[in-house]
Design a protein around this motif. Structure first.
Motif, PDB file in Angstrom:
ATOM      1  N   TYR A 171     -28.083  75.029  -1.816  1.00 40.48           N
ATOM      2  CA  TYR A 171     -28.647  74.454  -2.846  1.00 40.48           C
ATOM      3  C   TYR A 171     -28.078  74.691  -4.246  1.00 40.48           C
ATOM      4  N   ARG A 172     -27.631  73.435  -4.528  1.00 37.00           N
ATOM      5  CA  ARG A 172     -26.903  73.266  -5.472  1.00 37.00           C
ATOM      6  C   ARG A 172     -26.463  74.238  -7.059  1.00 37.00           C
ATOM      7  N   PRO A 173     -28.475  74.372  -7.123  1.00 40.28           N
ATOM      8  CA  PRO A 173     -29.003  75.012  -8.581  1.00 40.28           C
ATOM      9  C   PRO A 173     -28.406  76.499  -8.160  1.00 40.28           C
ATOM     10  N   GLY A 204      -9.490  69.981 -16.894  1.00 39.42           N
ATOM     11  CA  GLY A 204      -9.475  69.234 -16.909  1.00 39.42           C
ATOM     12  C   GLY A 204     -10.774  69.258 -15.310  1.00 39.42           C
ATOM     13  N   ALA A 205     -12.171  69.965 -15.621  1.00 40.12           N
ATOM     14  CA  ALA A 205     -12.897  69.574 -14.603  1.00 40.12           C
ATOM     15  C   ALA A 205     -14.241  68.995 -14.696  1.00 40.12           C
ATOM     16  N   ASP A 206     -13.830  67.900 -15.258  1.00 43.67           N
ATOM     17  CA  ASP A 206     -15.135  67.223 -15.379  1.00 43.67           C
ATOM     18  C   ASP A 206     -15.629  66.031 -14.953  1.00 43.67           C
ATOM     19  N   ILE A 226     -24.047  53.951   0.162  1.00 45.64           N
ATOM     20  CA  ILE A 226     -24.935  55.174  -1.292  1.00 45.64           C
ATOM     21  C   ILE A 226     -25.453  56.274  -0.136  1.00 45.64           C
ATOM     22  N   VAL A 227     -26.284  57.276  -0.055  1.00 54.41           N
ATOM     23  CA  VAL A 227     -26.346  58.231   0.526  1.00 54.41           C
ATOM     24  C   VAL A 227     -28.285  58.217  -0.552  1.00 54.41           C
ATOM     25  N   TYR A 228     -29.158  58.835   0.660  1.00 52.40           N
ATOM     26  CA  TYR A 228     -30.390  58.895   0.503  1.00 52.40           C
ATOM     27  C   TYR A 228     -30.096  60.480  -0.217  1.00 52.40           C
ATOM     28  N   PHE A 279     -16.091  73.960 -22.229  1.00 49.29           N
ATOM     29  CA  PHE A 279     -17.106  73.019 -22.143  1.00 49.29           C
ATOM     30  C   PHE A 279     -17.813  71.819 -21.826  1.00 49.29           C
ATOM     31  N   GLU A 280     -19.111  71.614 -21.387  1.00 45.69           N
ATOM     32  CA  GLU A 280     -20.101  71.220 -20.632  1.00 45.69           C
ATOM     33  C   GLU A 280     -20.492  70.777 -21.763  1.00 45.69           C
ATOM     34  N   GLN A 281     -21.166  69.332 -21.127  1.00 46.43           N
ATOM     35  CA  GLN A 281     -21.646  68.566 -22.179  1.00 46.43           C
ATOM     36  C   GLN A 281     -23.201  68.620 -21.928  1.00 46.43           C
ATOM     37  N   TRP A 308     -31.585  57.929  -5.068  1.00 41.27           N
ATOM     38  CA  TRP A 308     -30.273  57.440  -3.953  1.00 41.27           C
ATOM     39  C   TRP A 308     -28.584  58.436  -4.847  1.00 41.27           C
ATOM     40  N   TRP A 309     -27.151  57.931  -4.786  1.00 36.65           N
ATOM     41  CA  TRP A 309     -26.724  57.910  -5.148  1.00 36.65           C
ATOM     42  C   TRP A 309     -25.999  57.721  -4.276  1.00 36.65           C
ATOM     43  N   GLY A 310     -24.627  56.711  -5.737  1.00 36.62           N
ATOM     44  CA  GLY A 310     -23.204  55.913  -4.728  1.00 36.62           C
ATOM     45  C   GLY A 310     -22.343  56.553  -4.547  1.00 36.62           C
ATOM     46  N   PHE A 355     -30.906  67.009   3.121  1.00 37.18           N
ATOM     47  CA  PHE A 355     -30.146  65.518   4.118  1.00 37.18           C
ATOM     48  C   PHE A 355     -30.422  64.857   3.195  1.00 37.18           C
ATOM     49  N   VAL A 356     -28.801  64.063   4.414  1.00 37.86           N
ATOM     50  CA  VAL A 356     -27.502  63.347   3.289  1.00 37.86           C
ATOM     51  C   VAL A 356     -27.848  62.136   4.103  1.00 37.86           C
ATOM     52  N   ALA A 357     -28.714  61.043   4.179  1.00 39.70           N
ATOM     53  CA  ALA A 357     -28.169  60.241   4.938  1.00 39.70           C
ATOM     54  C   ALA A 357     -27.151  59.152   4.362  1.00 39.70           C
ATOM     55  N   GLN A 417     -12.688  72.184  -2.113  1.00 36.14           N
ATOM     56  CA  GLN A 417     -11.196  71.260  -2.779  1.00 36.14           C
ATOM     57  C   GLN A 417     -11.017  72.424  -4.316  1.00 36.14           C
ATOM     58  N   ALA A 418     -12.381  72.339  -5.631  1.00 38.15           N
ATOM     59  CA  ALA A 418     -12.506  72.282  -6.667  1.00 38.15           C
ATOM     60  C   ALA A 418     -12.112  74.465  -6.580  1.00 38.15           C
ATOM     61  N   ILE A 419     -12.308  74.688  -5.924  1.00 40.25           N
ATOM     62  CA  ILE A 419     -12.404  76.516  -5.336  1.00 40.25           C
ATOM     63  C   ILE A 419     -11.397  76.194  -5.051  1.00 40.25           C
ATOM     64  N   GLY A 421     -23.249  71.711 -24.976  1.00 39.19           N
ATOM     65  CA  GLY A 421     -24.338  70.147 -25.674  1.00 39.19           C
ATOM     66  C   GLY A 421     -21.958  69.818 -26.253  1.00 39.19           C
ATOM     67  N   HIS A 422     -21.346  70.144 -25.670  1.00 39.88           N
ATOM     68  CA  HIS A 422     -19.709  69.655 -26.390  1.00 39.88           C
ATOM     69  C   HIS A 422     -19.869  68.704 -25.047  1.00 39.88           C
ATOM     70  N   ARG A 423     -19.910  67.813 -24.737  1.00 39.55           N
ATOM     71  CA  ARG A 423     -18.976  66.300 -24.386  1.00 39.55           C
ATOM     72  C   ARG A 423     -17.266  65.858 -24.988  1.00 39.55           C
TER      73      ARG A 423
HETATM   74  C1  LIG Z   1     -24.380  63.442  -1.232  1.00 40.64           C
HETATM   75  C2  LIG Z   1     -22.806  64.191  -1.744  1.00 40.64           C
HETATM   76  C3  LIG Z   1     -22.667  65.191  -0.769  1.00 40.64           C
HETATM   77  C4  LIG Z   1     -22.011  66.684  -0.919  1.00 40.64           C
HETATM   78  N1  LIG Z   1     -21.695  67.467   0.286  1.00 40.64           N
HETATM   79  C5  LIG Z   1     -20.393  68.557  -0.665  1.00 40.64           C
HETATM   80  C6  LIG Z   1     -20.071  69.432   0.330  1.00 40.64           C
HETATM   81  O1  LIG Z   1     -21.842  69.613   1.272  1.00 40.64           O
HETATM   82  N2  LIG Z   1     -19.354  70.416   0.515  1.00 40.64           N
HETATM   83  C7  LIG Z   1     -18.614  70.234  -0.619  1.00 40.64           C
HETATM   84  O2  LIG Z   1     -17.436  70.786  -0.557  1.00 40.64           O
HETATM   85  N3  LIG Z   1     -18.701  69.326  -1.420  1.00 40.64           N
HETATM   86  C8  LIG Z   1     -19.649  67.729  -1.231  1.00 40.64           C
HETATM   87  N4  LIG Z   1     -19.398  66.834  -2.234  1.00 40.64           N
HETATM   88  C9  LIG Z   1     -18.953  67.017  -3.275  1.00 40.64           C
HETATM   89  C10 LIG Z   1     -18.869  67.664  -4.638  1.00 40.64           C
HETATM   90  O3  LIG Z   1     -19.898  67.783  -5.055  1.00 40.64           O
HETATM   91  C11 LIG Z   1     -18.331  67.831  -5.952  1.00 40.64           C
HETATM   92  O4  LIG Z   1     -16.613  67.585  -4.715  1.00 40.64           O
HETATM   93  C12 LIG Z   1     -18.545  68.758  -6.230  1.00 40.64           C
HETATM   94  O5  LIG Z   1     -19.176  68.253  -7.340  1.00 40.64           O
HETATM   95  C13 LIG Z   1     -17.363  68.631  -7.620  1.00 40.64           C
HETATM   96  O6  LIG Z   1     -17.766  69.498  -8.874  1.00 40.64           O
HETATM   97  P1  LIG Z   1     -16.607  69.331  -9.886  1.00 40.64           P
HETATM   98  O7  LIG Z   1     -17.107  71.088 -10.694  1.00 40.64           O
HETATM   99  O8  LIG Z   1     -15.410  68.856 -10.352  1.00 40.64           O
HETATM  100  O9  LIG Z   1     -17.313  67.656 -10.582  1.00 40.64           O
HETATM  101  P2  LIG Z   1     -18.357  67.965 -11.354  1.00 40.64           P
HETATM  102  O10 LIG Z   1     -19.700  68.773 -10.236  1.00 40.64           O
HETATM  103  O11 LIG Z   1     -18.724  66.855 -11.679  1.00 40.64           O
HETATM  104  O12 LIG Z   1     -18.907  69.085 -12.527  1.00 40.64           O
HETATM  105  C14 LIG Z   1     -18.583  67.809 -13.834  1.00 40.64           C
HETATM  106  C15 LIG Z   1     -19.096  68.876 -14.765  1.00 40.64           C
HETATM  107  O13 LIG Z   1     -18.191  68.553 -16.020  1.00 40.64           O
HETATM  108  C16 LIG Z   1     -19.173  67.754 -16.853  1.00 40.64           C
HETATM  109  N5  LIG Z   1     -18.629  67.269 -18.164  1.00 40.64           N
HETATM  110  C17 LIG Z   1     -18.081  65.663 -17.342  1.00 40.64           C
HETATM  111  N6  LIG Z   1     -17.885  64.778 -18.476  1.00 40.64           N
HETATM  112  C18 LIG Z   1     -17.584  65.568 -19.670  1.00 40.64           C
HETATM  113  C19 LIG Z   1     -16.949  65.552 -20.666  1.00 40.64           C
HETATM  114  N7  LIG Z   1     -16.702  64.162 -20.617  1.00 40.64           N
HETATM  115  N8  LIG Z   1     -17.157  66.763 -21.242  1.00 40.64           N
HETATM  116  C20 LIG Z   1     -17.616  67.826 -21.272  1.00 40.64           C
HETATM  117  N9  LIG Z   1     -18.350  67.921 -19.762  1.00 40.64           N
HETATM  118  C21 LIG Z   1     -18.094  66.773 -18.834  1.00 40.64           C
HETATM  119  C22 LIG Z   1     -20.421  67.373 -16.357  1.00 40.64           C
HETATM  120  O14 LIG Z   1     -21.527  67.358 -17.061  1.00 40.64           O
HETATM  121  C23 LIG Z   1     -19.895  68.495 -14.920  1.00 40.64           C
HETATM  122  O15 LIG Z   1     -21.443  69.857 -15.498  1.00 40.64           O
HETATM  123  C24 LIG Z   1     -21.043  66.306  -2.075  1.00 40.64           C
HETATM  124  C25 LIG Z   1     -20.577  64.875  -3.074  1.00 40.64           C
HETATM  125  C26 LIG Z   1     -22.778  64.641  -2.805  1.00 40.64           C
HETATM  126  C27 LIG Z   1     -22.002  62.931  -3.281  1.00 40.64           C
END
Ligand SMILES: Cc1cc2nc3c(=O)[nH]c(=O)nc-3n(C[C@H](O)[C@H](O)[C@H](O)COP(=O)(O)OP(=O)(O)OC[C@H]3O[C@@H](n4cnc5c(N)ncnc54)[C@H](O)[C@@H]3O)c2cc1C
Length: 406
Positions: free
Chosen positions: A106-108, A156-158, A180-182, A35-37, A270-272, A222-224, A307-309, A126-128
């Protein structure tokens, strides 16, 4: 054995949730529903490193070749530099056996590669999730779109602001780290031809800048990292001006090469950065957590996704050993025991790495900081990159069985 009659929900179709879907389907044969939101699977336009410990898992799951084909393996080890570009030390980039290297993604592209290995019919967009309730031996999920459904178990992988987390641990939410990071990506053709195809980190007073190649070297990530007292009780990411970023690394104290890099960037956001103390528990009955939901960590070791992997492989290994549905809570407990130990080390290590990059705290003594980074490099190669999540879970299962049947 658990199998086709066992229904498990994964909440979150991010990198962790999709890997868990692949691992559970392949290793346990249970019926998985994701289920993905969001209305489509996707990710922010930035980079992420898949570390060798995660590449090992992805290889066993049969998706590594595809990931490598759209990622970028660097030319060799990365480098830690001081603010003026002087070499501090080289960085670990592959495992001891030289079988798996860091891959810049590239994340996508990573989401697409993972999604291509998941049956699209099991992904519900579309399932939050609104709430999780334990009902009898199973779970009842309620979604904001009005849908409700029962499962034997839920994962819970949310992510960082997990809804599922509240059902297993009354832990406060992650806290803003004060940084924060840019972030962003740049077309690699904008860089000089001799720009090194490796990861580089410039470490200055209270800030750092990291860059590495992605997407068959067509892009540079890049990440600053920069301290900021920006109040983060509202949005914790948004568009930013490149001039703001450039101002943070301007002046005589910064490597002119870095300034040349920054002046070629045309877009950033930017990203907190949020941090979390290790949770006291990840599982309660048929409910468990995975990825950032379980172990939010600072990004300074590039291990969040990795670590998630690892979690996904460990969870599938423990579940595959469950005799039937009634064994799932025990499988989740075993998974939690093994994974909490591992990820707590990395949560603490990521905090410490950030302090080193930014020359804070005891690392005001830069000679000590540099020596610690060198020690950290060897630790990374051995304890982090050589880690085999499947083997560790299988060994733990052997131990658990001995305890149970002795
Ligand atoms: C600047 C930056 C750089 C990073 N670089 C690295 C790196 O180089 N290597 C690395 O291993 N990690 C890196 N990370 C960390 C990495 O991005 C996260 O650890 C990773 O995205 C976690 O994956 P996830 O699937 O657990 O969570 P997320 O990627 O956050 O995925 C969660 C998913 O759940 C969905 N969701 C959330 N709430 C709900 C809900 N209520 N109902 C349904 N769906 C929901 C979201 O839409 C999303 O699709 C970086 C992070 C940052 C901020």
């Amino acid at each position: 054995m658990v199998g086709r009659n066992t229904r498990i929900a994964i909440v979150g179709g991010g990198m962790g949730g999709l890997t868990a879907a692949i691992a559970l389907t392949k290793i346990t044969g249970v019926q998985v529903t994701v289920f993905e939101q969001a209305s489509r699977l996707g990710e922010v336009g930035a980079g992420v490193t898949i570390a060798p410990n995660a590449a090992r898992v992805l290889d066993r799951l049969g998706v590594l070749d595809r990931i490598r084909s759209v990622g970028a393996v660097p030319d060799g080890h990365g480098v830690y530099l001081d603010a003026m570009g002087g070499m501090v030390t080289d960085a670990a980039w592959e495992d001891t056996a030289k079988q798996y290297q860091n891959i810049g993604m590239y994340r996508p592209d990573l989401i697409d590669a993972l999604a291509s290995a998941v049956d699209p019919h099991i992904v519900h967009l579309g399932h939050r999730l609104k709430s999780v309730e334990q009902r009898g031996a199973g779970v009842h999920l309620t979604f904001e779109n009005g849908a409700e459904e029962d499962f034997d178990a839920v994962i819970g992988a949310d992510g960082i602001h997990s809804v599922v987390r509240a059902a297993v641990d009354q832990h406060p939410d992650p806290v803003y780290s004060g940084y924060i990071v840019y972030r962003g990506v740049m077309d690699a053709s904008r860089l000089p031809d001799d720009w090194p195809m490796i990861s580089q980190v410039w470490m200055g007073n209270s800030r750092h800048f990291m860059a590495y190649p992605l997407q068959q070297r067509k892009l540079f990530n890049f990440v600053a990292g920069i301290p900021s007292d920006r109040p983060l009780n509202g949005p914790w990411s948004g568009p930013a001006e490149v001039s703001e970023l450039a101002a943070e690394f301007s002046g005589d104290g910064w490597d002119p090469r870095l300034q040349h890099f920054i002046c070629r960037i045309d877009k950033t956001f930017w990203w907190g950065l949020f941090d979390h103390e290790p949770l006291s528990n990840w599982s309660r009955g048929p409910i468990t957590l995975l990825g950032d939901a379980a172990h939010t960590m600072l990004p300074h070791q590039g291990q969040g996704v990795s670590q998630a992997i690892e979690d996904s492989m460990a969870l599938a290994t423990f579940l595959a050993a469950a005799e039937d549905v009634s064994d799932i809570p025990e499988a989740f407990r075993r998974y939690t025991a093994v994974r909490m130990q591992r990820t707590a080390i990395l949560q603490n290590g990521s905090r410490r790495a950030g302090a080193m990059f930014d020359a804070q705290y005891e690392f005001q003594n830069l000679a000590k900081r540099d020596a610690d980074i060198r020690v950290g490099r060897d630790f990374r190669r051995g304890a982090v990159f050589d880690y085999d999540a499947q083997k560790v879970a299988e060994q733990a299962l052997g131990r658990f069985r001995k305890v149970q049947y002795a």
